[in-house]
Design an enzyme around this catalytic site. Structure first.
Site, PDB file in Angstrom:
ATOM      1  CG  ASP A 104      -1.775   1.229   1.329  1.00 48.56           C
ATOM      2  OD1 ASP A 104      -2.089   1.815   0.274  1.00 48.56           O
ATOM      3  OD2 ASP A 104      -2.139   1.610   2.455  1.00 48.56           O
ATOM      4  CG  ASP A 298      -3.400   4.426  -2.206  1.00 46.85           C
ATOM      5  OD1 ASP A 298      -2.619   3.504  -1.895  1.00 46.85           O
ATOM      6  OD2 ASP A 298      -4.436   4.673  -1.577  1.00 46.85           O
TER       7      ASP A 298
END
Length: 508
Positions: A104, A298
């Site tokens: 992440d 992201d």
């Protein structure tokens, strides 16, 4: 009455301060599990070890001479897809406990399940690790979807398909969570790869990759190839689906040149979006519209998320250019699927989507383009007769997020050392021999503002403001308490009389 008015003003300021400081900070949207109503209407060469070399622009390629990093050893070390996230296997503690960890780039904490949970099959048992040390600090992280609470500690981590050696890492043991672990996911923790500014409970908690760079001495760069495009979310098996290269970029994973855009702010990986195109249509919005709040890259976000005004303009442009005019609004807002008879190709009905990013030469831009195969995503096989798809774009109240939907088309280089992000055509973003993504440029940026991302308060700044407000309100509270506890006195005996407005109006 004058005293009463003064008291009222103090009370108003007091309540205003506490109201102003009661706020939540969130990290962008994470994994969508995909619950929808169905709308029927609608062969490598042998491993080589090379000395570090440069691509001519300062980027480390291949392997370092010390043997700490061999990029080809890291190829295909990811599994998963955009809908369920991309994860890597790690060994935590002594002896090692193997867990799958979500990669992440939109958060900064390394957190793993440290207690049983009905939706996961494994967790990190701190009692079984001889090298685990608790710091005694509590930590909590709230995402746009899901949250968790736990305890901070440290332990040794090794990555079977990563750099050689063990790394002492800050680990948050997740003891309770809400909406964080989801059905059918195969990971038990999250690997936050962003900057210390996002670390919780404060930036003193060194993120994972910062520790890797310091302890192993590798370049402060990593890169991602995410190869789950076209995989149906109904699939029960996660084949090797990508690569997380720590220390540089592996040339076999991309085609052509790497195009770089500056990292605007080192908290999230914030970039500057100059414009969007749907097919050949420029949305013609002020570039600040694209960067409202922030624009970030992201890997932990499933979709391409756009500010509301931008999202509405994209849907309108797609509707105008698509050969299908009669779409349920539920398809656009993500609550319904569009289904076609098996064998039909829905992608011919939709246009390309292009995002223009400011280049490192700030007077120029370059364009990354995804084909419909990346944003019209297969979700389910309905009764063996219909293939159903979702819209891989959504509206956002937290800025623009270039999530896995877009990243699957590109090899993305997070060159933290030179504060830039690189995009190249991914070698796996191909379907039936045809590429699913494009890169073009350079283009002149003379037609857009010199700064499209300026004027937005960043989260660390908001924390400082919040703490300052708390301090001010504390002083006001002390003053108010003194007014309550030290009553006015009259006469030589200092008696409390009914002329004291504080006493009189408290009784009333």
């Amino acid at each position: 009455m004058e005293n009463l008015a003064s008291l009222s003003i103090w009370a108003f300021v007091f309540s205003l301060c506490f109201g102003a400081t009661e706020c939540h900070f969130s990290i962008p949207l994470k994994i969508f599990p995909g619950k929808f109503n169905v709308s029927a209407g609608a062969n490598r060469s042998s491993v080589r070890v090379l000395a570090l070399r440069s691509d001519g622009d300062g980027l480390s390629l291949a392997s370092d001479p010390s043997g700490t990093v061999n990029f080809l050893d890291m190829v295909n070390n990811l599994e998963g897809d955009s809908g369920r996230g991309y994860y890597i296997e790690m060994s935590i503690g002594t002896p090692g406990q193997k867990l799958n960890i979500l990669v992440d780039t939109g958060s900064s904490n390394f957190a793993v399940a440290a207690a049983p949970h009905p939706l996961i099959t494994r967790y990190f048992n701190t009692d079984l690790s001889s090298t685990y040390e608790s710091t005694g600090r509590s930590v909590a992280v709230r995402y746009t979807q899901g949250s968790w609470e736990g305890e901070l500690g440290t332990d040794l981590v090794t990555i079977p398909k990563g750099p050689n050696g063990s790394i002492a890492i800050n680990i948050a043991g997740i003891l309770s969570s809400d909406g964080f672990f989801l059905p059918e996911i195969k990971w038990q923790g999250i690997l936050g790869l962003a900057y210390p500014a996002l670390a919780r409970p404060d930036p003193s908690v060194d993120p994972f990759f910062n520790s890797v760079v310091k302890q192993l001495g590798i370049p402060d760069t990593f890169s991602l190839q995410m190869c789950g495009a076209g995989l149906s979310a109904s699939s029960t098996v996660d084949p090797p689906a990508g690569s997380f290269i720590m220390g540089g970029a592996e040339p076999t994973l991309y085609r052509g040149s790497i195009w770089y855009t500056p990292i605007v702010e080192a908290w999230y990986y914030q970039v500057e979006v100059l414009k969007l195109e749907v097919g050949d249509q420029n949305l013609n919005l002020d570039c600040r519209e694209y960067n409202v709040d922030k624009a970030i890259v992201d890997s932990g976000t499933t979709l391409l998320r756009l500010p509301i005004n931008v999202f509405n303009a994209v849907v309108e442009a797609i509707t105008r250019s698509s050969r299908i005019q009669d779409f349920s609004s539920g398809f656009w807002d993500g609550t319904k699927l569009a289904c076609w008879p098996k064998g039909e190709n829905p992608w011919d009905f939709f246009p390309k989507l292009s995002i223009y990013l400011r280049a490192t030469n700030t007077s120029q831009s370059f364009r990354i383009t995804i084909l419909p195969q990346l944003y019209i995503q297969p979700i389910a096989d309905l009764d063996g007769e219909l293939d159903c798809f979702r819209f891989g774009v959504s509206s956002s109240a937290n800025g623009l997020v270039i999530g896995a939907t877009v990243m699957e088309g590109f090899y993305v280089v997070f060159d933290r050392a030179q504060k830039r992000l690189g995009f190249a055509l991914s070698s796996c973003a191909v379907s039936d021999g045809e590429p699913l993504s494009e890169i073009g440029g350079p283009f002149s940026a003379a037609d857009v503002a010199a700064d499209c991302s300026g004027g937005v308060l960043k989260e660390p700044v908001l924390w400082v403001i919040s703490y300052a407000l708390v301090a001010v309100c504390a002083l006001i509270l002390i003053g108010l308490l003194l007014l309550l506890l030290l009553p006015c006195r009259r006469g030589d005996r200092g008696e409390i009389t009914d002329e004291s407005s504080l006493v009189r109006h408290r009784i009333k």
